[in-house]
Scaffold this motif. Structure first.
Motif, mmCIF file in Angstrom:
data_model
loop_
_atom_site.group_PDB
_atom_site.id
_atom_site.type_symbol
_atom_site.label_atom_id
_atom_site.label_comp_id
_atom_site.label_asym_id
_atom_site.label_seq_id
_atom_site.Cartn_x
_atom_site.Cartn_y
_atom_site.Cartn_z
ATOM 1 N N ASP A 145 6.373 18.398 97.352
ATOM 2 C CA ASP A 145 6.262 19.596 96.508
ATOM 3 C C ASP A 145 7.467 19.757 95.581
ATOM 4 O OD1 ASP A 145 8.119 20.128 98.444
ATOM 5 O OD2 ASP A 145 7.182 21.973 99.181
ATOM 6 N N GLY A 146 8.363 18.784 95.619
ATOM 7 C CA GLY A 146 9.518 18.849 94.716
ATOM 8 C C GLY A 146 10.666 19.682 95.258
ATOM 9 N N LEU A 147 10.529 20.155 96.485
ATOM 10 C CA LEU A 147 11.568 21.014 97.057
ATOM 11 C C LEU A 147 12.341 20.275 98.143
ATOM 12 C CD1 LEU A 147 9.611 24.373 97.388
ATOM 13 C CD2 LEU A 147 11.432 23.827 95.756
ATOM 14 N N PRO A 148 13.604 20.606 98.280
ATOM 15 C CA PRO A 148 14.364 20.032 99.386
ATOM 16 C C PRO A 148 13.853 20.578 100.716
ATOM 17 C CG PRO A 148 15.783 21.247 97.852
ATOM 18 C CD PRO A 148 14.381 21.566 97.506
ATOM 19 N N ILE A 149 14.203 19.873 101.781
ATOM 20 C CA ILE A 149 13.736 20.240 103.120
ATOM 21 C C ILE A 149 14.958 20.534 103.978
ATOM 22 C CG2 ILE A 149 12.544 19.355 105.179
ATOM 23 C CD1 ILE A 149 11.115 17.409 103.082
ATOM 24 N N ALA A 150 14.939 21.661 104.664
ATOM 25 C CA ALA A 150 16.096 22.024 105.499
ATOM 26 C C ALA A 150 16.243 21.040 106.648
ATOM 27 C CB ALA A 150 15.904 23.437 106.034
#
Lengths: 476, 1083
Positions: B879-884
């Motif tokens: 989704d183009g977002l970083p992952i914690a």
């Protein structure tokens, strides 16, 4: 300079040094060697108060809130709890040291201190009560963390191995049984001073403790039911000896006289933070469907007069508020004593265990016994089969409000209610991570990053794959 | 106070004047002028007869005069010496005939290395600078009063010496300052050096009333010393120098010497400093988008008891209608610092008397941020017979402060202010019935309605709270004697006491967000230190070329601390904010007693005036050590070779004018915390969570006792630092250029720490042990240029450079320890193996090269190429977002890579002095927790991006994550304002778990000072105002900061001197920019 004068100077110097230097005890004794701030001994009754405080904290403090959010009894709406609710992004600090608290002050170490002293004093009443408290503590620890150090705990040997969660439950059954046995053997008077007024729930009443211990045994048998079919029969037998009326309820028996003696839900949500909201429509629809009077206890129904929060269903000035506004007394009343081990729970365990062992008639009767006790509408006599089971499980979910671990264990075991996970990419967590502090001091605890969401231990009882109606489980 | 002070000074002056008149009949008068080789007068030079303890100081024209009493002028010859800082001392022989008038002028050669100066080396010892065998930095009085925040002596040490790192918590009056010399040598405590004033150890603790990350500022106690009273400060950096203080010297020693009187005419100085402070405020807040969510209309809420959104994710604010929630909090703070000093004496008696009034009115609006200090000092000496000199030093200080709630605190001023949407008017602070109007609950109908609501306090409600105050009285006084019974024997004795009583109240009125029903905390702190120091010194010369000095000493020290903390909750009536007006009170008392009994000896041998050898040992007995190691030894040995004396005979001229090499080795220690060696139970444990909800140990009237969370250890011994140092001092071109270079290597072992232990094993989370090992290595360089030294012009340029590399080598098997009170989950202070002490731990997003597996089984590194793995590129999900990434790791190191300072001064016509100081710090990360939270609320400037489409790491956070990898590269993750909002309110904001995304570079350059002083010493000054000279100074302090840091200030810190961890920014208060006008009248 004369010799005599030099001698004089030396004498003066010697005197000066002697005057300030020659006190042999200048470095020891009195408040140099002992702390004036700390006691050196603790009586049994002294020890028992923090032990109860820790148990109340475990069952109605942060661990209950976090697990309650996972079980969607609550929703996290702000700050840390919002992230926890939305993405289950827990880490080893999420538990805020609660794993260490299981063992340290007020936890297992002080229970063992108490048990040792009680044994030495021949106080079987206090010993039995301490053992039941130990079972309650360690069983709940297994609920929260899965595999956990117990059989090798407090032995001052590095890197103890955690016991499998199922093995912990077995040990818990043993210590509860031992506690019951000690209480049954106890005779009044003599060496049995017992806790007296330091027992905030039962005032040292052995019969009440015995019943409470049986309900606890039933509770922990239920937790293993998914992988041990025989456990339901054991739970049934225990429930039959468990708490038989509200008078036997074990609660977070705080006085509410000041903030440090108040309902922990109140402290967190009303006094300090306000970071939680009641769970959404699922639980309310169940309450409404049965005319359950606990709705007023759990929630404050929205009216124009008591608008306090920007809850979506209850905007200020809305014509006819319909949704839920806020928590009810269970959270808002500082003096409210959160029920922790109760007659209602015992009755519902009895109901489910009866169902699981094939006795639907008793199951329905017990369900309706609980409904009657709370003043809700009974289930119809026609209810049977899977719908009956589902009705019992949902009733347990309603009863477990504010008892986060129980709601969460129910969900893990039965997938009821069939919760929709709040994160589309994650499952609902099945355990909390070990504390960062405990993890780094014990090489036998697996790291949090074992799969970034290592939400299960190897021996954790399997999660349910379908719910109480047989539908596919959405969140596990 | 003011009236008392003036009366006191008048009496003192009268006494002294009569004494000096009596001495001037029929003796020998000695007078003359002291100038430099360019002919410029040297004011403040002391001219004295050696062995007679008679002398005077030069005035602004460089002139001096004094009289030797007839009884002591018997026709003998005596050595007359002129000495002043920065010049080589000169001596001549004079004959003291009765009735004679001797005129003796001195022309002193510049001596930039200040070689002849006497340097106090601690515990009653001293030597000259050229004989120093270990690094000691000296800061003189002029530098102290010139610097950025001279009200606090610790702040005044900023940029004064290399590797002396000073941080002032904020620009608020009464804010604490912390100092760290050559890095942190320990992992417990705050690594503050020992402070010694006139030979007497004093308390410099910083004690917060209700926790360093919240509550109010509380100052460090060394700030009780009036900087105007200080003659000089010696910073004992190396272990060899500090070893004379043994087990209290692991973090170095700050030796403060106060001013004293000199024989001769009574001198008066009246000085008045006025300082106008304004906060340094970068743009933190967006002003475009109003209250609400979902980019919809601005939420307005006008009904009684309506609740409004906590967010600023609403619609656009109409032009001109946005409020500036940062600037509106402040006005100009004014500090006035007035001092009067009198000094003088005759050949047998000297005195110094001073009075100071420092009144700071802080930069926050309202009357509740103030810090006032009134101080008096009387210091005198009396020669008794020919061999005994006795002295006394009495000081008393009265501090009074009013404070504002700060930090991580829903009742903190900045927290409420910065979270407020720009569309909301905080200035309309109260309803018509006097209730506060917080932006989340803007129209409260009653106190009860507020009690049931959730909000952050309106910042003006916070500023109006008069409930946070303290009043402190303190005396630091001593008696001393200096006895020369034999020509070769000197005995010195100092017996002193340092006592203070600090009365504090911290009250939150009704409806305060963090205590809706109000609370009152009363906190009384009492501290007493008694110190006795006795030393004997034997000097002996073996022929002309070998001098030997042997010192033997003994020290006894007693420290008694007591505090009483009363927490009252639930106010009965709205006022008064006093304990008896609360429903319940909870009391805690703490007291402790510590004793030290020590012996020390040192020998110094000087061969051929070029090789100095110094060896010594201190034996310390501490009551806080475990019973099995009650005493410990701290040896030292050092050698210095002035090889230029061998090369060119020591005239300090020529292209290569001076050169000295030194090597020093020393050991110092640190004592355990009090009662760490004993065990017991706790009466005060609580049972709850880090969110403050907790149950007490007393429930329903039943008292509880529980096990300690930190176990004591009866075998504790002191920490030990072993430090080697090698240094070079050199001067060139007739000493017009000088430089110093020092390299040191300090190993700390047996470092005391509360080792994290498995609670499952011990039933406790920590246990005191001597367990950790640390290393600090560093380099210090100083370069001074004196390009112009003429009669009417003098120009000096100075450059300092310091770097320190700290390394925690082991922590008794643990990988890290955290300081749970320093920071937050997500960014918590720690010491971690492999890093310097005080690094910040937290979690990051998933990155390449870290062997991570996602929850769905994806092997992250398999999705990254080799370059991305090496770069630790940020992994973006589909989704183009970083992952914690929940892994707990080090995310920031606040320790700077190096620090530098550049100073210059230009003096023209001996009247006009221009000066400047630039302070540079390179490296040192800061966790900008404030930014993270403002992003969450939508008030931060980061959130301007909300109306743009964007990719993570390309359009946002490119400075922090310059490299991205994974399936999400190129994916436009943010298409709508709602995407940004949900990101910032989740993992992308400060309430997510990912602390690393808010770690920024804290490098800065600060223009600390730019000033000009004009000295008026014309005859009309004397005739008109009766003073011999007047100095007028105009200066700016902290005029500009160059930094990439996005928050308020890279220097400010959430906790002040009470934290080991620096570099935490969470709703901190700003630093100040000041304009200074000083007038000083001298006679």
């Amino acid at each position: 300079m004369t010799y005599a004068r030099k001698l004089g100077i030396l004498a003066v110097l010697g005197t000066m040094l002697g005057a300030v230097g020659c006190h042999g005890d200048y470095l020891t004794g009195g408040e140099l060697s002992t702390s004036p701030n700390r006691p050196t001994v603790a009586s049994n009754r002294n020890l028992f108060i923090p032990i109860q405080a820790e148990l109340f904290n475990l069952w109605s403090g942060d661990p209950a809130r976090v697990t309650g959010i996972y079980a969607q009894e609550f929703s996290g709406i702000n700050r840390q709890y919002a992230a926890l609710d939305a993405t289950y992004s827990q880490d080893p600090n999420t538990t805020n040291g609660q794993q260490q608290a299981i063992y340290s002050s007020g936890g297992l170490v002080d229970i063992v201190n108490l048990e040792t002293q009680a044994k030495q004093q021949g106080d079987t009443l206090f010993l039995g009560i301490a053992q039941i408290t130990e079972g309650a503590l360690m069983g709940t620890a297994a609920d929260i963390f899965g595999d956990i150090v117990y059989s090798q705990a407090l032995q001052h040997k590095a890197n103890p191995k955690p016991d499998d969660q199922l093995a912990v439950y077995d040990s818990v059954q043993k210590v509860l049984s031992a506690g019951i046995a000690n209480l049954q053997a106890y005779h009044t008077g003599g060496t049995n001073a017992g806790p007296g007024p330091a027992d905030l729930n039962y005032g040292g009443n052995a019969a009440k403790w015995i019943a409470m211990a049986h309900t606890l045994k039933a509770r922990f048998y239920m937790h293993t039911g998914k992988v041990r079919p025989g456990a339901y029969a054991q739970a049934l037998a225990e429930a039959q000896l468990g708490i038989q009326s509200d008078a036997g309820n074990y609660t977070a028996a705080i006085s509410g006289s000041q903030i440090g003696e108040s309902n922990l839900y109140y402290q967190f949500n009303d006094y300090y933070r306000g970071d939680m909201f009641p769970g959404g429509p699922t639980i309310d629809s169940l309450l409404v469907a049965h005319n359950d009077p606990r709705r007023d206890l759990y929630f404050t129904v929205c009216t124009a007069a008591n608008v306090k929060q920007s809850f979506t269903d209850c905007q200020p000035g809305a014509a006819a508020p319909t949704g839920l506004l806020d928590f009810g007394d269970i959270v808002n009343d500082p003096t409210f004593q959160v029920p922790l081990v109760t007659y209602n729970e015992n009755t519902l365990i009895w109901a489910e265990a009866a169902y699981r062992t094939g006795d639907q008639a008793t199951a329905l009767a017990k369900l309706n016994e609980e409904r009657a006790n709370v003043g809700a509408d009974p289930a119809p006599n026609s209810l049977s089969g899977q719908p009956l089971l589902n009705e019992i499980l949902n009733e347990e979910y309603v009863n477990d409000f504010a008892l986060g671990e129980e709601a969460w264990m129910l969900y893990n075991r039965t997938c009821t209610p069939n919760l929709v996970p709040h994160s589309s990419t994650k499952k609902i967590p099945g355990r909390l991570f070990y504390d960062a502090g405990e993890q780094q001091t014990n090489t036998n605890l697996p790291p949090a990053g074992q799969g970034i969401n290592g939400y299960r231990n190897p021996a954790t009882p399997a999660s349910a794959t379908s719910d109480g109606t047989g539908a596919v489980c959405l969140g596990q | 106070m003011r009236r008392l002070l003036s009366r006191y000074i008048a009496v003192t002056a009268a006494l002294v004047t009569s004494a000096s008149v009596a001495a001037a009949q029929g003796g020998t008068t000695i007078s003359g002028r002291v100038t430099n080789d360019a002919g410029a007068p040297l004011p403040g030079a002391s001219v004295f007869l050696q062995g007679l303890s008679i002398g005077s100081q030069t005035n602004d024209q460089g002139s001096y005069t004094f009289v030797v009493a007839p009884a002591r002028a018997t026709g003998q010859t005596a050595t007359l010496t002129a000495r002043v800082i920065g010049y080589a001392a000169k001596s001549v022989t004079v004959t003291l005939a009765r009735g004679a008038n001797i005129t003796q002028d001195f022309v002193l050669a510049a001596n930039p290395l200040r070689l002849g100066e006497v340097v106090v080396t601690g515990a009653g010892t001293s030597t000259t600078r050229e004989k120093l065998t270990a690094t000691i930095n000296t800061v003189d009085s002029a530098a102290i009063t010139r610097v950025a925040q001279p009200q606090n002596v610790v702040s005044a040490l900023a940029a004064q010496a290399p590797n002396v790192e000073v941080r002032t918590q904020s620009g608020e009056p009464g804010a604490s300052a912390s100092i760290r010399i050559r890095g942190a040598s320990s992992v417990t405590g705050t690594n503050q050096p020992l402070f010694v004033v006139d030979g007497q150890p004093i308390d410099n603790s910083t004690i917060s009333t209700n926790g360093g990350d919240q509550s109010t500022v509380s100052t460090n106690r060394a700030s009780d010393i009036n900087p105007a009273d200080i003659q000089s400060i010696e910073i004992l950096k190396s272990a060899a120098a500090a070893a004379i203080y043994g087990a209290r010297a692991s973090n170095g020693v700050i030796l403060i010497t106060t001013k004293r009187g000199h024989a001769g005419a009574t001198r008066y100085t009246l000085s008045s400093n006025n300082i106008w402070d304004t906060p340094q405020l970068p743009n933190l807040l967006q002003t475009k988008y109003g209250q609400g969510t979902n980019n919809s209309t601005i939420q307005s809420c006008s009904a009684v008891n309506c609740a409004a959104s906590s967010y600023s994710w609403g619609g656009a604010v109409p032009a001109g209608q946005a409020f500036d929630h940062l600037n509106e909090l402040f006005d100009t703070g004014i500090t006035s610092d007035n001092n009067i000093q009198l000094s003088g004496g005759n050949d047998r008696t000297t005195f110094f008397a001073s009075g100071g009034l420092n009144a700071q009115n802080g930069y926050f609006k309202g009357p509740n941020n103030k810090y006032n200090r009134a101080s008096i000092r009387l210091k005198g000496t009396q020669q008794v017979g020919q061999k005994l000199n006795i002295g006394g030093n009495l000081s008393y200080v009265d501090d009074r402060g009013k404070y504002v709630q700060k930090g991580s605190n829903t009742s903190g001023v900045m927290l409420g202010a910065l979270r407020t949407p720009p569309s909301y008017n905080n200035l309309n602070s109260y309803t018509s019935t006097g209730l506060q109007r917080p932006y989340r609950f803007p129209n409260p109908g009653s106190v009860q309605a507020l009690e049931g609501a959730t909000y952050y306090d309106n910042p003006f409600f916070v500023l109006n709270n008069p409930g946070n105050r303290n009043e402190l009285g303190r005396s630091i006084s001593n008696l001393n004697a200096d006895w020369n019974p034999l020509g070769w024997l000197n005995i010195k004795e100092t017996l002193g006491g340092d006592y203070y009583s600090d009365w504090r109240i911290e009250a939150l009125p009704l409806t305060s967000a963090s205590a809706k029903t109000g609370s009152v905390t009363r906190y009384d702190i009492n501290n007493l230190i008694i110190d006795n120091n006795l030393i004997g010194t034997v000097t002996h010369s073996l022929g002309d070329n070998i001098d030997a000095t042997l010192t033997v000493g003994q020290n006894m020290n007693s420290r008694r601390y007591r505090d009483n903390y009363d927490a009252g909750t639930v106010l009965v009536a709205p006022d008064p904010l006093a304990l008896q007006n609360t429903v319940t009170q909870k009391d805690f008392e703490f007291r402790s007693l510590q004793h030290v009994q020590s012996y020390f000896t040192q020998a110094e041998l000087d061969f051929y005036h070029q090789l100095v050898v110094n060896v010594g040992v201190r034996n310390d007995g501490f009551s806080t050590f475990g019973a099995s190691s009650r005493r410990a030894n701290y040896p030292k040995a050092s050698v210095a070779w002035t090889f230029s004396n061998w090369l060119n005979g020591g005239d300090q001229t020529g292209v290569f004018s001076y050169g000295k090499l030194h090597y020093a080795y020393g050991e110092t220690g640190k004592e355990p915390p009090v009662y760490a060696a004993v065990n017991g139970f706790s009466l005060t444990n609580t049972f709850g969570s880090g969110y403050s909800d907790e149950l007490n140990s007393v429930l329903s009237g039943q008292g509880g006792v529980s096990s300690l969370f930190t176990l004591g250890n009866a075998n504790l011994k002191p920490e030990r630092n072993r430090e080697s140092e090698v240094g070079l001092d050199a001067a060139f071109f007739n000493s017009k250029v000088d430089l110093s270079a020092t390299y040191y290597n300090k190993n700390s072992s047996d470092v005391i720490l509360a080792v994290p232990v498995s609670a499952a094993v011990w039933g406790a989370g920590q246990m005191y042990e001597n367990a950790a090992t640390l290393n600090n290595q560093g380099l210090e360089l100083t370069l001074n240029l004196h390009p112009i030294q003429r009669e009417n012009a003098a120009w000096d340029i100075g450059v300092q450079y310091g770097r320190n590399r700290g390394l925690v080598k082991s922590l008794a098997g643990a990988q890290f320890i955290t300081y749970n009170n320093e920071g937050f989950t997500g960014a918590i202070g720690s010491s971690t193996v492999g890093f310097a002490p005080g690094v910040i731990r937290g979690s990051d997003f998933v990155r390449c090269g870290r062997q991570l597996t996602l929850s769905d089984g994806t092997d992250v590194d398999a999705a990254c190429n080799a370059t991305q793995k090496a770069q630790h590129a940020l992994y973006l999900g589909p989704d183009g977002l970083p992952i914690a990434d929940p892994t707990d790791r080090v995310i920031a190191d606040p320790n700077p890579k190096y620090s530098m300072s550049y100073s210059t001064s230009l003096k023209l016509w001996n009247k006009l002095t221009f000066s400047g100081l630039l302070d540079v710090r390179k490296g040192g990360s800061v966790w900008d927790g404030t930014r993270g939270i403002l992003d969450n609320f939508g008030t931060g400037t980061d959130t301007y991006i909300r109306n743009q489409q964007g990719q993570y790491g390309k359009n946002y956070q490119t400075d922090i994550y310059p490299h991205v990898a994974g399936p999400g590269v190129g994916v436009v993750a943010f298409k709508t304002p709602g995407d940004w909002e949900s990101w910032f309110r989740g993992d992308g904001g400060g309430f997510g778990n990912v602390g690393a995304q808010f770690v920024e570079d804290g490098s800065f350059a600060k223009l600390r000072e730019l000033g000009v002083t004009y000295t008026m010493d014309q005859r009309w000054v004397r005739n008109l105002i009766g003073f011999s000279s007047a100095d007028i100074r105009v200066a700016g302090r902290n005029l500009h900061t160059w930094t990439k840091y996005k928050g308020l200030d890279p220097e400010a810190n959430l906790g002040g001197g009470e934290f080991l961890t620096q570099g935490l920014d969470y709703f901190i208060n700003p630093q100040v920019r000041s304009f200074v006008l000083s007038i000083s009248l001298n006679r």
